[in-house]
Design a protein around this motif. Structure first.
Motif, PDB file in Angstrom:
ATOM      1  N   SER A 143      -6.756  19.576-125.056  1.00  0.00           N
ATOM      2  CA  SER A 143      -6.291  20.143-126.023  1.00  0.00           C
ATOM      3  C   SER A 143      -5.549  17.971-126.504  1.00  0.00           C
ATOM      4  N   PRO A 144      -4.618  18.085-126.557  1.00  0.00           N
ATOM      5  CA  PRO A 144      -4.020  17.208-127.175  1.00  0.00           C
ATOM      6  C   PRO A 144      -2.551  16.357-126.097  1.00  0.00           C
ATOM      7  N   TRP A 145      -2.985  17.246-124.848  1.00  0.00           N
ATOM      8  CA  TRP A 145      -2.175  17.068-123.783  1.00  0.00           C
ATOM      9  C   TRP A 145      -3.428  16.592-122.540  1.00  0.00           C
ATOM     10  N   LEU A 173      -6.385  24.714-130.440  1.00  0.00           N
ATOM     11  CA  LEU A 173      -5.975  23.759-131.209  1.00  0.00           C
ATOM     12  C   LEU A 173      -4.609  25.079-131.957  1.00  0.00           C
ATOM     13  N   PHE A 174      -3.402  23.981-131.703  1.00  0.00           N
ATOM     14  CA  PHE A 174      -2.116  24.228-131.987  1.00  0.00           C
ATOM     15  C   PHE A 174      -2.149  24.214-133.336  1.00  0.00           C
ATOM     16  N   PRO A 176       0.208  23.434-136.886  1.00  0.00           N
ATOM     17  CA  PRO A 176       0.285  22.515-137.304  1.00  0.00           C
ATOM     18  C   PRO A 176       2.228  21.813-136.784  1.00  0.00           C
ATOM     19  N   TRP A 178       3.591  22.424-134.297  1.00  0.00           N
ATOM     20  CA  TRP A 178       3.112  21.430-132.740  1.00  0.00           C
ATOM     21  C   TRP A 178       3.294  19.785-132.760  1.00  0.00           C
ATOM     22  N   SER A 179       2.842  19.383-134.290  1.00  0.00           N
ATOM     23  CA  SER A 179       2.482  17.927-133.995  1.00  0.00           C
ATOM     24  C   SER A 179       3.768  17.146-134.168  1.00  0.00           C
ATOM     25  N   LYS A 180       5.085  18.194-134.239  1.00  0.00           N
ATOM     26  CA  LYS A 180       6.309  17.210-134.472  1.00  0.00           C
ATOM     27  C   LYS A 180       7.103  17.299-132.810  1.00  0.00           C
TER      28      LYS A 180
END
Length: 181
Positions: A143-145, A173-174, A176, A178-180
């Motif tokens: 994931s991004p993390w 994939l989260f 949108p 979550w991107s904030k």
């Protein structure tokens, strides 16, 4: 003696939940923590599963919150649904007495009842280990993390039938909102 009541969030809980989130995630550099907006945006997205937004109520006051929302795991040849746990919050005056553990367990139990299989979380390994979470990278989940190592965790929930295979590795994939965060 007042007991802790665990239940799914209802529309009247939106304000009290926002107050718990704001107090639990308060920081001097922001007026309103991003977790407050995250929950509000998730409520209005396809990721929202009403039965998996759990509140802890004590003496008629919302004092805790745990949210599970829909994510997708993409493998080489398909995608399958999973859940993301978070945010989890307890009002500061009710912390360290088991409310966080209780509301998270209630959310995980509700997810199991719905037949969900995989939950991911980014958080304190010492806290989430008590529920059975382990390093997500060791399950082949990215994931991004992922680069954060141990805080990027996953939990495989009990299968509804004995012949269910474990969840496949892949990229989580989260939605949108979550991107904030």
């Amino acid at each position: 003696m007042t007991t802790l009541r665990l239940r799914p969030e209802d529309p009247a809980d939106e304000g009290p939940v926002a107050r718990v989130l704001a107090a639990a995630f308060a920081r001097p550099d922001v007026a309103t923590p991003p977790e407050v907006a995250l929950v509000d945006e998730l409520r209005h997205s396809a990721a929202w599963i009403p039965e998996l937004a759990m509140v802890a109520e004590h003496g008629g006051e919302v004092v805790g919150y745990a949210l599970l929302t829909r994510v997708r795991v993409c493998t080489d040849d398909h995608a399958y649904p999973a859940l993301a746990l978070g945010p989890v919050a307890v009002a500061p005056h009710r912390q360290r007495i088991g409310h966080g553990t209780a509301v998270v367990q209630a959310a995980l139990d509700a997810a199991t009842e719905l037949g969900e299989r995989l939950v991911t979380v980014l958080g304190d390994p010492a806290f989430y280990r008590r529920f059975g979470f382990g390093r997500a990278d060791r399950m082949g989940l990215t994931s991004p993390w992922s680069g954060l190592g141990e805080p990027w965790q996953a939990l495989v929930l009990p299968p509804s039938t004995s012949d269910e295979a474990p969840p496949a590795p892949g990229e989580v994939l989260f939605p949108p909102p979550w991107s904030k965060v």
